[in-house]
Scaffold this active site. Structure first.
Site, PDB file in Angstrom:
ATOM      1  N   THR A 146       0.501   7.918  24.574  1.00 22.25           N
ATOM      2  CA  THR A 146      -0.422   9.100  24.291  1.00 22.25           C
ATOM      3  C   THR A 146      -0.938   8.407  23.326  1.00 22.25           C
ATOM      4  OG1 THR A 146       1.164  10.788  25.035  1.00 22.25           O
ATOM      5  CG2 THR A 146      -0.406  11.711  23.064  1.00 22.25           C
ATOM      6  N   TYR A 180      -3.180  15.724  28.905  1.00 24.90           N
ATOM      7  CA  TYR A 180      -4.570  14.621  28.639  1.00 24.90           C
ATOM      8  C   TYR A 180      -3.303  13.731  30.006  1.00 24.90           C
ATOM      9  CZ  TYR A 180      -0.151  12.953  26.540  1.00 24.90           C
ATOM     10  OH  TYR A 180       0.896  12.734  25.915  1.00 24.90           O
ATOM     11  N   GLU A 239      39.686  11.753  26.235  1.00 23.10           N
ATOM     12  CA  GLU A 239      40.359  12.278  27.074  1.00 23.10           C
ATOM     13  C   GLU A 239      40.356  11.169  28.399  1.00 23.10           C
ATOM     14  OE1 GLU A 239      39.336  16.675  27.662  1.00 23.10           O
ATOM     15  OE2 GLU A 239      38.490  16.373  25.939  1.00 23.10           O
ATOM     16  N   LYS A 274      13.814  10.543  20.257  1.00 24.40           N
ATOM     17  CA  LYS A 274      12.854  11.314  20.109  1.00 24.40           C
ATOM     18  C   LYS A 274      13.785  12.686  20.667  1.00 24.40           C
ATOM     19  CE  LYS A 274       8.918  12.972  23.262  1.00 24.40           C
ATOM     20  NZ  LYS A 274       8.099  12.178  23.590  1.00 24.40           N
ATOM     21  N   THR A 334       6.050   7.660  23.618  1.00 23.27           N
ATOM     22  CA  THR A 334       6.833   8.314  22.829  1.00 23.27           C
ATOM     23  C   THR A 334       8.012   8.500  23.664  1.00 23.27           C
ATOM     24  OG1 THR A 334       6.439  10.731  22.966  1.00 23.27           O
ATOM     25  CG2 THR A 334       6.162   9.311  20.990  1.00 23.27           C
ATOM     26  N   ASP A 335       8.464   8.319  24.865  1.00 23.06           N
ATOM     27  CA  ASP A 335       8.938   9.210  25.314  1.00 23.06           C
ATOM     28  C   ASP A 335      10.278   8.119  25.942  1.00 23.06           C
ATOM     29  OD1 ASP A 335       7.635  10.994  26.404  1.00 23.06           O
ATOM     30  OD2 ASP A 335       7.295  10.106  28.558  1.00 23.06           O
TER      31      ASP A 335
HETATM   32  N1  ASP Z   1       4.738  10.312  27.964  1.00 30.32           N
HETATM   33  C1  ASP Z   1       3.888   9.738  26.872  1.00 30.32           C
HETATM   34  C2  ASP Z   1       4.662   8.145  26.213  1.00 30.32           C
HETATM   35  O1  ASP Z   1       5.455   8.190  26.452  1.00 30.32           O
HETATM   36  C3  ASP Z   1       3.934  10.380  26.142  1.00 30.32           C
HETATM   37  C4  ASP Z   1       3.683  10.259  24.225  1.00 30.32           C
HETATM   38  O2  ASP Z   1       3.270   8.547  24.346  1.00 30.32           O
HETATM   39  O3  ASP Z   1       4.132  11.080  23.443  1.00 30.32           O
HETATM   40  O4  ASP Z   1       3.927   7.421  27.147  1.00 30.32           O
END
Ligand code: ASP
Length: 353
Positions: free
Chosen positions: A37, A50, A310, A189, A116-117
């Site tokens: 992103t 986006y 367990e 995340k 971020t993923d």
């Molecule tokens: N889907 C995007 C990615 O991981 C989300 C992000 O970057 O926040 O590239």
């Protein structure tokens, strides 16, 4: 008059030399862009929809003109994907390139721009495969580069400031976002949409940064980097490892099915302390007997998946993930399987890394 002139010239030379010394004292930081992103773009500044990975590394660097005040920055495009498409192939390419760059005495630190993923998976992979004490910093953004109040530019600025800071050396691979400096193992995340999605919930931050001024609190508590026995040298493929999500009445045959499709390792994202249904335990026992390594992790975000709590791991031949979540357990198991398929040996990796 003549004396005044030569005095002025001497002063000018002094100032110029000092300025030169300051310029050359700036660290050399290489930015490796992978997409995400942070390099995404949208039609308008206020829409939620986006496309990730649209903007190239040069545009990312040019958008933060202040970078030149803190470092000599150059950029390379490694990939340009949303990190949902991050792959073993890109991980290997990235780790090899970072090792190569950091062996050059002229390179002081590396920044990787990323989605971020799967940021935590890439950070942890690099934490175990980059063999240098020089700073390696990942950064990302929740808002695309075209959004109102995009978070990417300041994150890049802070990431470069950390990568160029000698005090950042020897702290493992870090993630810098929203003024926080996270360690690769602790970082996760936590929100699909919040800008402050980035957290190190259990062991806390490595440090903080404010407009490029860094404060460090700690070093990682587990082995990393040069202490790691994993290497990507000569490796061009990683073994398949699948994560299977456990829930009430889970379809237990998914476990056998993963093994028969070629998974050399399976991570279960178990309930509670890495538990699963009796039927799933039976499937696990069968695949372990036929040579697939099974690591029990948990879908619960905090706490330990402990050995023999367990589930009797000694009897079943399974490995307990400790505090490592399923996604990071998958990363460690992939690397572990390059060197061994012995459950006891792999348990020792999970206790060490
Ligand atoms: N889907 C995007 C990615 O991981 C989300 C992000 O970057 O926040 O590239």
């Amino acid at each position: 008059m003549k004396t005044m002139k030569s005095l002025r010239f001497a002063l000018f030379t002094l100032v110029f030399a000092a300025a030169g010394a300051v310029a050359s004292a700036k660290p050399n930081v290489v930015i490796l862009a992978t997409g995400g992103t942070i390099a995404g773009s949208a039609e308008t500044q206020t829409q939620a929809g986006y496309t990730s990975g649209q903007v190239g590394v040069d545009i990312l660097i040019d958008a933060v003109s202040q970078l030149k005040d803190i470092a000599n920055v150059s950029g390379e495009q490694i990939s340009n994907v949303g990190s949902q498409d991050m792959s073993d192939e890109i991980w290997l390419k990235l780790a090899k390139r970072i090792n190569e760059l950091l062996s050059d005495s002229k390179v002081d630190g590396i920044v990787i721009t990323h989605g971020t993923d799967t940021l935590e998976e890439t950070a942890y992979f690099l934490n175990l495969t980059v063999k240098s004490d020089k700073p390696v910093v990942l950064t990302a953004a929740m808002r695309p580069s075209t959004a109102l109040s995009a978070d990417g530019p300041l994150n890049i600025f802070n990431a470069v400031a950390v990568a160029g800071d000698k005090n950042a050396a020897g702290r493992g691979v870090m993630v810098v976002a929203n003024d926080d400096i996270h360690g690769a193992r602790a970082f996760t995340k936590t929100s699909t949409t919040d800008v402050q999605t980035f957290k190190s919930p259990e062991s806390g931050l490595i440090g903080v940064t404010l407009y490029g001024k860094n404060t460090f609190f700690r070093t990682p508590y587990r082995a990393f980097g040069k202490q790691s026995e994993f290497s990507v040298k000569g490796v061009d493929k990683l073994p398949r490892v699948d994560v299977i999500y456990i829930n009430a009445d889970v379809s237990a045959d998914l476990i056998g099915s993963a093994a028969s499709k070629g998974a050399r390792g399976i991570v279960t994202a178990g309930v509670g302390n890495g538990n699963m249904t009796s039927a799933a335990l039976k499937e696990v026992s069968t695949v372990v007997k036929s040579g697939t390594v099974v690591v029990r992790s948990s879908r619960v975000p905090f706490g330990v998946t402990g050995r023999n709590v367990e589930v009797n791991d000694d009897e079943l031949g399974t490995v307990a993930s400790g505090r490592l979540n399923p996604a990071k357990s998958r990363v460690l198991l992939k690397l572990a399987l390059l060197t061994s398929k012995d459950a006891a040996k792999i348990q020792s990796y999970f206790d060490k890394y």
